[in-house]
Motif scaffolding. Structure first.
Motif, short mmCIF file in Angstrom:
data_model
loop_
_atom_site.label_atom_id
_atom_site.label_comp_id
_atom_site.label_asym_id
_atom_site.label_seq_id
_atom_site.Cartn_x
_atom_site.Cartn_y
_atom_site.Cartn_z
N LYS A 123 0.69 -1.13 -0.07
CA LYS A 123 -0.03 0.17 0.06
C LYS A 123 0.91 1.17 0.02
N GLU A 124 0.19 2.35 -0.22
CA GLU A 124 0.90 3.52 -0.34
C GLU A 124 1.69 4.14 0.90
N LEU A 125 2.80 4.68 0.82
CA LEU A 125 3.56 5.08 2.02
C LEU A 125 3.76 6.45 1.82
N PRO A 126 3.97 7.46 2.89
CA PRO A 126 4.01 8.74 2.92
C PRO A 126 5.21 9.35 1.97
N HIS A 127 4.75 10.49 1.19
CA HIS A 127 5.79 11.01 0.73
C HIS A 127 6.61 12.18 1.65
N ILE A 128 5.66 12.60 2.28
CA ILE A 128 5.95 13.60 3.64
C ILE A 128 5.54 13.11 4.87
N ILE A 129 6.21 13.16 6.04
CA ILE A 129 5.74 12.87 7.36
C ILE A 129 6.36 14.12 8.14
N PHE A 130 5.04 14.75 8.77
CA PHE A 130 5.51 15.79 9.72
C PHE A 130 5.37 15.13 11.33
N LEU A 131 6.58 15.17 11.83
CA LEU A 131 6.68 14.30 12.96
C LEU A 131 7.17 15.56 14.28
N ASP A 132 6.33 15.20 15.27
CA ASP A 132 6.81 15.77 16.52
C ASP A 132 7.60 14.89 17.20
N LEU A 133 8.53 15.72 17.94
CA LEU A 133 9.63 14.87 18.67
C LEU A 133 9.19 14.25 20.10
N ILE A 134 8.61 15.06 20.83
CA ILE A 134 8.23 15.03 22.06
C ILE A 134 6.79 14.51 22.44
N MET A 135 7.04 13.02 22.44
CA MET A 135 5.41 12.66 22.65
C MET A 135 5.52 11.41 23.71
N PRO A 136 4.26 11.09 24.35
CA PRO A 136 4.54 9.82 25.52
C PRO A 136 4.60 8.73 24.56
N GLY A 137 5.14 7.67 25.45
CA GLY A 137 5.35 6.40 24.85
C GLY A 137 6.46 6.56 23.71
N MET A 138 6.27 6.14 22.50
CA MET A 138 7.41 6.57 21.80
C MET A 138 7.75 7.93 21.17
N SER A 139 8.92 8.31 21.39
CA SER A 139 9.37 9.91 20.81
C SER A 139 9.25 9.93 19.33
N GLY A 140 9.52 10.95 18.69
CA GLY A 140 9.78 11.10 17.58
C GLY A 140 11.18 10.33 17.14
N TRP A 141 12.08 10.77 18.15
CA TRP A 141 13.41 10.23 17.66
C TRP A 141 13.33 8.61 17.61
N GLN A 142 12.73 7.82 18.64
CA GLN A 142 12.74 6.46 18.54
C GLN A 142 11.84 6.10 17.32
N PHE A 143 10.79 6.63 16.93
CA PHE A 143 10.17 6.37 15.76
C PHE A 143 11.06 6.45 14.39
N LEU A 144 12.08 7.50 14.36
CA LEU A 144 12.87 7.53 13.21
C LEU A 144 13.85 6.25 13.44
N GLU A 145 14.24 6.01 14.45
CA GLU A 145 15.15 4.85 14.61
C GLU A 145 14.57 3.61 14.10
N GLN A 146 13.22 3.32 14.42
CA GLN A 146 12.74 2.13 14.19
C GLN A 146 12.41 2.16 12.67
N LEU A 147 11.76 3.28 12.13
CA LEU A 147 11.56 3.36 10.82
C LEU A 147 12.69 3.16 9.91
N ALA A 148 13.97 3.39 10.29
CA ALA A 148 15.18 3.02 9.53
C ALA A 148 15.22 1.47 9.71
N LYS A 149 15.07 1.01 10.65
CA LYS A 149 15.30 -0.44 10.77
C LYS A 149 14.15 -1.27 9.79
N ILE A 150 13.28 -0.84 9.62
CA ILE A 150 12.25 -1.30 9.00
C ILE A 150 12.13 -1.29 7.32
N SER A 151 12.71 -0.05 6.96
CA SER A 151 12.55 0.21 5.57
C SER A 151 13.65 0.98 4.97
N GLU A 152 14.00 0.26 3.89
CA GLU A 152 14.76 1.37 2.72
C GLU A 152 13.92 2.34 2.35
#
Length: 138
Positions: A59-88
């Motif tokens: 399915k379609e992946l985003p062309h743009i992500i607007f990402l907040d950094l400070i969030m409860p649970g998984m932060s924006g930094w953690q999101f970026l780290e995990q995103l890099a692991k799952i996808s080229e």
């Protein structure tokens, strides 16, 4: 600067736990006159799961992500780290940080991060939104 050609509908994801900021960003996109498909997520975990599922289901992946950094649970930094692991494919997604930047350390870290194309202070200005949308070619 390249001008965006409207061949494929632009897909934009907003990931922000602050609903006011989320709606303000969505409104800025609508104000730009873009016919983009906008999805919003109030947690990084849900967005990461959606990205993973979309990638594996073709399915379609985003062309743009607007990402907040400070969030409860998984932060924006953690999101970026995990995103890099799952996808080229995440290299095809332009990630822009949208944050209040509580301190200059966050700002410096965002500027230095290889996955982040740019950063904007909340709320996103009309000029910044228009400039961002004009440089994306899906």
């Amino acid at each position: 600067m390249t001008t965006r050609v409207n061949t494929t509908p632009l897909v934009i994801w907003i990931i922000d736990d602050d609903l006011v900021s989320l709606y303000a960003t969505r409104y800025r996109i609508q104000q730009s006159g873009s016919s983009a498909k906008v999805l919003d997520f109030d947690t990084a975990e849900i967005a990461l799961r959606a990205y993973h599922n979309n990638k594996h289901n073709g399915k379609e992946l985003p062309h743009i992500i607007f990402l907040d950094l400070i969030m409860p649970g998984m932060s924006g930094w953690q999101f970026l780290e995990q995103l890099a692991k799952i996808s080229e494919a995440c290299k095809k997604t332009q990630v822009y940080v949208l944050s209040a930047f509580s301190n200059s350390k966050d700002r410096m870290q965002a500027k230095a991060h290889t996955s982040i194309i740019g950063h904007f202070d909340k709320p996103l200005s009309k000029m910044d939104m228009n400039r961002t949308l004009m440089t994306v070619n899906p």
